[in-house]
Each structure stands twice: as C-alpha cells, then as structure tokens.
Design a protein around this motif. Structure first.
Motif, short mmCIF file in Angstrom:
data_model
loop_
_atom_site.label_atom_id
_atom_site.label_comp_id
_atom_site.label_asym_id
_atom_site.label_seq_id
_atom_site.Cartn_x
_atom_site.Cartn_y
_atom_site.Cartn_z
N ARG A 229 82.18 56.39 26.79
CA ARG A 229 81.22 57.34 26.23
C ARG A 229 79.81 57.13 26.79
NH1 ARG A 229 83.22 60.17 21.81
NH2 ARG A 229 85.30 59.51 21.17
N LYS A 230 79.69 57.26 28.09
CA LYS A 230 78.43 57.04 28.78
C LYS A 230 77.61 58.33 28.87
CE LYS A 230 79.24 52.70 29.98
NZ LYS A 230 78.38 51.56 29.59
N ASN A 231 76.31 58.17 29.09
CA ASN A 231 75.40 59.29 29.31
C ASN A 231 75.01 59.37 30.78
OD1 ASN A 231 75.31 59.96 26.55
ND2 ASN A 231 73.69 58.46 26.19
N ALA A 232 74.70 60.57 31.23
CA ALA A 232 74.20 60.79 32.59
C ALA A 232 73.03 61.76 32.52
CB ALA A 232 75.30 61.35 33.49
N PHE A 233 72.04 61.54 33.38
CA PHE A 233 70.84 62.36 33.39
C PHE A 233 70.57 62.84 34.82
CE2 PHE A 233 70.53 59.16 30.11
CZ PHE A 233 70.17 59.90 28.98
N GLY A 234 70.02 64.01 34.95
CA GLY A 234 69.68 64.55 36.26
C GLY A 234 68.39 65.34 36.23
N PHE A 235 67.80 65.49 37.40
CA PHE A 235 66.58 66.28 37.57
C PHE A 235 66.74 67.09 38.85
CE2 PHE A 235 62.51 66.73 39.77
CZ PHE A 235 61.77 67.41 38.81
N HIS A 236 66.23 68.32 38.86
CA HIS A 236 66.30 69.13 40.07
C HIS A 236 65.02 69.93 40.25
CE1 HIS A 236 67.65 72.16 37.05
NE2 HIS A 236 67.00 73.00 37.83
N ALA A 237 64.76 70.29 41.49
CA ALA A 237 63.60 71.11 41.82
C ALA A 237 63.93 71.97 43.03
CB ALA A 237 62.38 70.24 42.11
N SER A 238 63.36 73.17 43.06
CA SER A 238 63.56 74.10 44.17
C SER A 238 62.29 74.92 44.36
CB SER A 238 64.76 75.02 43.88
OG SER A 238 64.96 75.94 44.94
N TRP A 239 61.87 75.06 45.63
CA TRP A 239 60.60 75.74 45.90
C TRP A 239 60.71 76.56 47.18
CZ3 TRP A 239 56.21 73.71 49.20
CH2 TRP A 239 55.07 74.53 49.10
N GLN A 240 60.25 77.81 47.13
CA GLN A 240 60.17 78.69 48.28
C GLN A 240 58.77 79.29 48.32
OE1 GLN A 240 63.66 81.28 47.46
NE2 GLN A 240 64.42 80.60 49.44
N PRO A 241 57.86 78.72 49.10
CA PRO A 241 56.49 79.26 49.14
C PRO A 241 56.47 80.69 49.64
CG PRO A 241 56.86 77.66 50.89
CD PRO A 241 58.04 77.58 50.00
N THR A 242 55.53 81.46 49.14
CA THR A 242 55.48 82.89 49.46
C THR A 242 54.97 83.16 50.87
OG1 THR A 242 53.27 83.00 48.47
CG2 THR A 242 55.15 83.53 47.05
N LYS A 243 54.20 82.25 51.46
CA LYS A 243 53.57 82.53 52.75
C LYS A 243 54.28 81.87 53.92
CE LYS A 243 48.96 83.25 50.77
NZ LYS A 243 47.53 82.87 50.83
N LEU A 244 55.34 81.11 53.67
CA LEU A 244 56.05 80.43 54.74
C LEU A 244 57.55 80.65 54.59
CD1 LEU A 244 54.23 76.94 54.87
CD2 LEU A 244 54.08 78.78 56.57
N PRO A 245 58.29 80.75 55.71
CA PRO A 245 59.77 80.86 55.64
C PRO A 245 60.39 79.48 55.43
CG PRO A 245 59.07 80.96 57.92
CD PRO A 245 57.79 80.90 57.09
N LEU A 246 60.06 78.86 54.32
CA LEU A 246 60.44 77.48 54.03
C LEU A 246 61.16 77.41 52.69
CD1 LEU A 246 60.15 74.35 54.60
CD2 LEU A 246 57.99 74.50 53.31
N SER A 247 62.20 76.60 52.62
CA SER A 247 62.90 76.33 51.37
C SER A 247 63.00 74.82 51.19
CB SER A 247 64.31 76.93 51.37
OG SER A 247 64.27 78.34 51.42
N VAL A 248 62.61 74.35 50.01
CA VAL A 248 62.67 72.92 49.70
C VAL A 248 63.42 72.75 48.39
CG1 VAL A 248 61.34 70.82 49.22
CG2 VAL A 248 60.46 72.51 50.83
N ARG A 249 64.35 71.81 48.33
CA ARG A 249 65.10 71.56 47.10
C ARG A 249 65.52 70.09 47.03
NH1 ARG A 249 69.23 76.15 49.30
NH2 ARG A 249 70.53 74.88 50.68
N SER A 250 65.71 69.62 45.80
CA SER A 250 66.03 68.21 45.63
C SER A 250 66.75 67.99 44.30
CB SER A 250 64.76 67.36 45.66
OG SER A 250 63.93 67.65 44.54
N GLU A 251 67.43 66.85 44.21
CA GLU A 251 68.10 66.42 42.98
C GLU A 251 67.93 64.92 42.83
OE1 GLU A 251 71.96 69.33 42.15
OE2 GLU A 251 72.23 67.36 43.04
N MET A 252 67.95 64.48 41.58
CA MET A 252 67.98 63.06 41.26
C MET A 252 68.95 62.88 40.11
SD MET A 252 64.84 60.53 40.14
CE MET A 252 64.58 61.43 38.60
N VAL A 253 69.78 61.82 40.15
CA VAL A 253 70.78 61.61 39.11
C VAL A 253 70.85 60.13 38.76
CG1 VAL A 253 72.60 61.41 40.86
CG2 VAL A 253 73.21 61.94 38.51
N ARG A 254 71.09 59.86 37.49
CA ARG A 254 71.29 58.50 37.01
C ARG A 254 72.52 58.49 36.12
NH1 ARG A 254 68.63 53.77 36.83
NH2 ARG A 254 69.04 52.35 35.07
#
Length: 363
Positions: A229-254
C-alpha cells in the motif's frame, strides 16, 4: 349602373383572391424547397486511426529492430456515448549471439478499451480498461507519431500500467487566464479477461493551464491498494511559447519502484533563413533525464523495464517531416551509470493514419 358596379367589384375581388392564393402557393412551394435543400446536421461516424513505426535501436552495442502497429478505434454512440480502444502489435528482433537472421517475439496486447459517457462539458465518466493518468507521457505523448524521441523515458514504467475500473475526468474555466483539468480513477485487480489484469490502486491528476502564455503545470497521486500500500507522487509541466516554434515538457516522479525526472524540448527550424524548404520540415530535439533505483528487487525492476542502477542520460535528435503523417527520426544518447556507461542510437520512420469508417457527409 348599379348592376355593372356590383359585377365589376365581384370580378376585382375574385382576381384579388386568386392572386393571394397564387402567392400563398408560391410561398409554400418555396419553403418546401428550402426545407428540402437544407442539409441535415452531420452525424458522428466511427474512425480507425493510429500509427505504424519501424525503428532500429543500438544500445551498448546491441542492435534491436523494433516494428509496431498501434490501431485506435473510435465508435460514437449518439451524442454522449463513445467507445475507444487501442491495441499494440510490437515485434522486437535481434541477431542471436551465434549469428544468423534476426528473430524475436511479437507482443500483442490491449492498451485500453473503454466506454465514455459525456455528462456535460465539465465531466466525462469512463469505465473499462484505460490508460492510467499518472503524469502526461503515458496518456498524451506515448504514440510514436507524437513523441519527440523514440526511446522511452527511463521513468515511464513507474505507475503507468493500464487500469481496469472507472474514471472521472473533465475540465473547467477558473477565469479568463486559467483553466483546470482533472482526472480521478480507481482500478481493480482483474476484470475477468485473461492477459488484461492490473493492480488495485486509486489516484488522480490535476493540471492548471494558462492559455495566455500556453503553460500547463500539474501533479499526480496514486495509492496502491494491495501488498505494501505505497504512495506515488508526480509533477508535470508543458510550455509552448507564442513567439517561437518551441515545445518544452517535463515530468518528475517519486515512487517505491523508483524516482527520477526527464525534461525535453523540440524546436522547429521554420525561422531559419537558409534552405527554407528543407528547414521548415526539420525539428531538433533534446532530452535530459535521471533515474534513481527504488525499493523493489532487481528481478521486478527488470520485469518492469527499469534500470538496475542509478542512471543519468542526455539525448539529441532530429525529426524530418517528409509529408503530413510521415516522419523520419534519428537520435543519439549517452548514459552514465555505475553499472557501465553506454551509447544509444536510434533511427527509423513513423507513419500516422486516419480512416473514416462511414460516409463523411450529411446523412
């Protein structure tokens, strides 16, 4: 004169009545024609979509040829019901140590098969086998056509096995600058179908999206309802700036299975002023990631596909879009681990398809 006046008035009234009747007939006829020409609203039809890929992976000198077909079936039932299913047929072939032709197993399994009921714009109820909404890669970025790099992130196997149970999901507007999306789910050990068992767990994910800057941040939680009966936690982020053809995304998990993070970015070379015809089809990608071993034994970690030692890795790659729905990929990565450093090369091609299973016009 009196009789003549009465006769003239009678003729005029008769002509007026005939004229009015003719106008009414023409108006009715015109309305019928307009009604007949007005198209009926389009009805939803089933769709078969998905992706096909053929890739080569060379990791630490070991060459693996990976081929896969991932069909996705969408069947709408009226305005509120939807059936979704995705299967995976994947073959991993390599040359035996003693030499000879490439050979290996072909894996066939059901990723998800679910029934959705759209209660309202803010809530959808799902039942069946579904992708576990822990983090974002497993549910949003896994298909070979969508992902930036073909090698899986090191943390992908953590808490992302398919769930068999029920889920509530949706989203709503907080204000003009922020939206919230959410998912809450519970999974049973078995649904009585061979080869589609899962573990008992419950959890959820919530994200906060800022449309003005095109940024989403969020977190995930999962509690195992069996064994330790363990717990797990995660975090995520995603970003697409309006002025650049760029996509950035990430995850973190414990998690007790292991912990780690990955962060990646992709830049479309559409702003480059030389070789524009080729550059606008080219995408440069990069990823940095790190994994820390968890509390599970090495045999279980190997079964899950997790590294057996703490690992750091950096990767660079390029995607070239040959045409809409078809892209070629290549990447190089370098891993650092107490078990030994290694190089990883990948190359291949990915294709996306979409086939309507019915007439596409008005019914």
């Amino acid at each position: 004169m009196g009789h003549m006046g009465q006769r003239t008035g009678f003729v005029r009234c008769r002509r007026t009545a005939l004229f009015c009747a003719a106008c009414a007939f023409l108006l009715l006829f015109s309305l019928k024609r307009v009604e007949a020409q007005t198209p009926e609203p389009e009805k939803p039809i089933p769709i078969l979509s998905g992706s096909i890929g053929a890739f080569g992976f060379v990791t630490g000198g070991r060459n693996v040829i990976d081929t896969q077909i991932n069909p996705v079936l969408l069947v709408p039932l009226g305005e509120r019901w939807l059936i979704e299913a995705r299967a995976e047929f994947e073959g991993e072939f390599q040359r035996p140590p003693e030499g000879g032709p490439y050979q290996g197993p072909v894996d066939k399994h059901l990723d998800y098969a679910q029934l959705d009921y759209i209660v309202n714009p803010y809530l959808t109820v799902t039942a069946g086998r579904f992708l576990t909404p822990f983090g974002i890669f497993n549910e949003r970025l896994y298909p070979v056509w969508i992902r930036f790099l073909q090698p899986d992130p090191l943390t992908l196997p953590i808490n992302t096995a398919p769930s068999d149970g029920a889920m509530l999901r949706g989203g709503f507007t907080v204000n003009a600058h922020a939206n919230i999306n959410y998912a809450a789910y519970v999974s049973a050990t078995s649904i009585g179908v061979e080869s589609v068992d899962s573990e008992r767990h419950g959890g959820g994910r919530m994200g906060l999206f800022f449309p003005g800057i095109r940024l989403e941040v969020g977190g995930s939680f999962q509690h195992t309802l069996q064994d330790d009966r363990k717990n797990a936690f995660g975090f995520h982020a995603s970003w697409q700036p309006t002025k650049l053809p760029l996509s950035v995304r990430s995850e973190m998990v414990r998690s007790f299975e292991g912990s780690g993070y990955w962060a990646e970015g992709a830049y479309q070379l559409s702003h480059v002023h030389f070789w524009q015809k080729a550059m606008r089809h080219t995408q440069l990608v990069g990823r940095a990631q790190q994994f820390f071993v968890g509390e599970i034994n090495p045999d279980l970690a190997a079964d899950l596909g997790l590294p057996l030692a703490n690992t750091r890795m950096g990767e660079l790659g390029v995607n070239y879009f040959l045409r809409d729905g078809l892209k070629a990929i290549a990447s190089y990565g370098r891993g650092f681990s107490p078990a030994g450093n290694f190089n990883q090369w990948s190359y291949g091609i990915a294709y996306r398809f979409l086939i309507p299973l019915g007439p596409t016009g008005a019914q």
